[in-house]
Design an enzyme around this catalytic site. Structure first.
Site, short mmCIF file in Angstrom:
data_model
loop_
_atom_site.label_atom_id
_atom_site.label_comp_id
_atom_site.label_asym_id
_atom_site.label_seq_id
_atom_site.Cartn_x
_atom_site.Cartn_y
_atom_site.Cartn_z
N GLU A 240 0.53 -1.18 0.23
CA GLU A 240 -0.15 -0.12 0.31
C GLU A 240 1.52 1.45 -0.02
O GLU A 240 0.46 1.98 -0.58
CB GLU A 240 -0.98 0.26 1.45
CG GLU A 240 -1.80 -1.19 0.73
CD GLU A 240 -3.11 -1.21 2.23
OE1 GLU A 240 -3.96 -0.43 2.20
OE2 GLU A 240 -2.83 -2.04 3.29
N HIS A 256 9.05 -26.25 4.84
CA HIS A 256 8.90 -27.10 4.96
C HIS A 256 7.62 -27.44 2.95
O HIS A 256 7.20 -27.39 2.43
CB HIS A 256 7.56 -27.43 5.42
CG HIS A 256 8.49 -27.80 6.99
ND1 HIS A 256 8.75 -29.39 7.11
CD2 HIS A 256 8.83 -27.08 7.88
CE1 HIS A 256 9.05 -29.05 8.69
NE2 HIS A 256 8.80 -27.36 8.93
N LYS A 350 -13.55 -0.21 -4.20
CA LYS A 350 -14.75 0.20 -2.92
C LYS A 350 -15.80 0.69 -3.35
O LYS A 350 -17.27 0.57 -3.75
CB LYS A 350 -14.42 0.42 -2.00
CG LYS A 350 -13.54 0.17 -0.33
CD LYS A 350 -13.14 0.80 1.01
CE LYS A 350 -12.05 -0.36 1.25
NZ LYS A 350 -11.73 -0.10 2.86
#
Ligand code: PA5
Length: 360
Positions: A240, A256, A350
């Site tokens: 951001e 892993h 948004k």
């Protein structure tokens, strides 16, 4: 940008002073230390919970990650983190919901709040205003009001601190949190002096790291527990503030899977830079894993280590690293000529989504 040791040149890019906001983190923490009575008053009104659910998205949601990871070794009841529209099935009257939304208008957070309240959960809200504050008012729920006008991600101190103090006041934590918070503020203030824009690149490790990251995708590997939350938050700050891709990961899990991913496509590896988030208190087996892995990583990519200071409190150590990386993410934006504050793609999405009308 070549003249970034010149304050005026920095201001021309960092138009809304994200550097100043990053430097305000110690004051944000102290803001709530000065308002402890308000937190005590809220704690007195609550029943002792059997679980705590922290819900919030993005910059506000980072507070949940830091609560969970910083306190998981000492908290007396489980802390669950939710970043979705619905609370988990375990939520019931014994649950304490902490709903955090800086704007107060984030639909996933509003949705989870409403559904959890319907199931009888107790709720405390943290917001600068918006619909969440209104819902809290209508239902008689306590709401910690935080100062407005900032970016949610840059107000982590305002949002995380009252939630952490609430857990302390509810006697769910074993450690002396207020002392740790005061010491955190002091350490961060010293970091401001060492890493702020007034310190030229030659003496400023945050500027140096930003320059080393220019043109790279940061892969941020936290050494364990609390630094998983710090790695995730730093990834979000690079996304951001710097407007670049970045990824977070954590030991021992990355041993892993991620580790193996370095071998197969050597031509891609030069695009990445590894940030190892290190802690002087790394447990011995973790320390061994990080050291061995570092030697392997160095065969494939540049590795930069970011160390937490020596301090007995994990709160101090984790916030110190988060704050260092906040600076780095903003310096990287400035170096690239990008204003760190606005997030136009997030805002545009948004806007396209429009109003949310669920559950009301
Ligand atoms: O940084 C941002 O702007 C976002 O990640 C927001 O924090 C996120 O969209 C949620 O908004 P709010 O923090 O207002 O609930």
């Amino acid at each position: 940008m070549e003249d970034w040791d010149e304050v005026e040149a920095v201001r021309a890019v960092d138009r809304e002073d994200m550097l100043g906001v990053v430097a305000s983190l110690p004051e944000q923490i102290e803001y709530w230390l000065q308002r402890r009575e308000e937190v005590e008053e809220v704690a007195r009104r609550l029943r002792s919970p059997i679980e705590v659910l922290v819900t919030g998205m993005g910059g506000s949601g980072a507070a949940g990650d830091l609560l969970e990871k910083l306190f998981e070794d000492e908290v007396k009841v489980p802390i669950l983190v939710n970043k979705d529209y619905e609370p988990p099935a375990s939520v019931r009257s014994g649950t304490l919901l902490i709903a955090i939304s800086y704007s107060g208008n984030t639909e996933e957070t509003l949705s989870t709040y409403l559904l959890a309240r319907r199931r009888g959960a107790q709720a405390v809200c943290i917001a600068s205003g918006g619909q969440l504050s209104l819902y809290a008012q209508q239902r008689g729920d306590p709401c910690f009001q935080v100062p407005g006008g900032l970016q949610p991600r840059a107000s982590i101190g305002y949002q995380w601190t009252p939630a952490a103090l609430l857990l302390h006041e509810l006697r769910l934590l074993r450690s002396d949190l207020p002392t740790a918070l005061q010491e955190t503020a002091e350490v961060l203030r010293r970091q401001n002096e060492a890493l702020g824009p007034q310190v030229p690149e030659a003496q400023n490790p945050a500027k140096q790291l930003a320059r080393a990251l220019q043109g790279k995708v940061p892969l941020i590997y936290g050494c364990y527990g609390p630094f998983a939350a710090v790695a995730k938050r730093a990834k979000n700050m690079f996304n951001e503030n710097s407007k670049i891709q970045a990824f977070g990961d954590v030991f021992p899990e990355l041993n892993h899977n991620t580790l193996q991913g370095w071998e197969g496509a050597p031509s891609q590896n030069a695009s990445f830079a590894i940030l190892l988030l290190r802690d002087p208190e790394e447990p011995p087996r973790i320390h061994q894993r990080v050291e061995l892995s570092k030697a392997i990583f160095q065969q494939y990519a540049t590795v930069h280590e970011v160390w937490a200071p020596d301090h007995p409190s994990p709160v101090v150590r984790a916030f110190a690293v988060a704050h260092q990386l906040d600076f780095v993410s903003v310096y990287l934006a400035i170096l690239n000529g990008v204003d760190p504050t606005p997030v136009p793609l997030i805002q545009e999405l948004k806007r396209h989504l429009g109003d949310w009308n669920g559950h009301a």
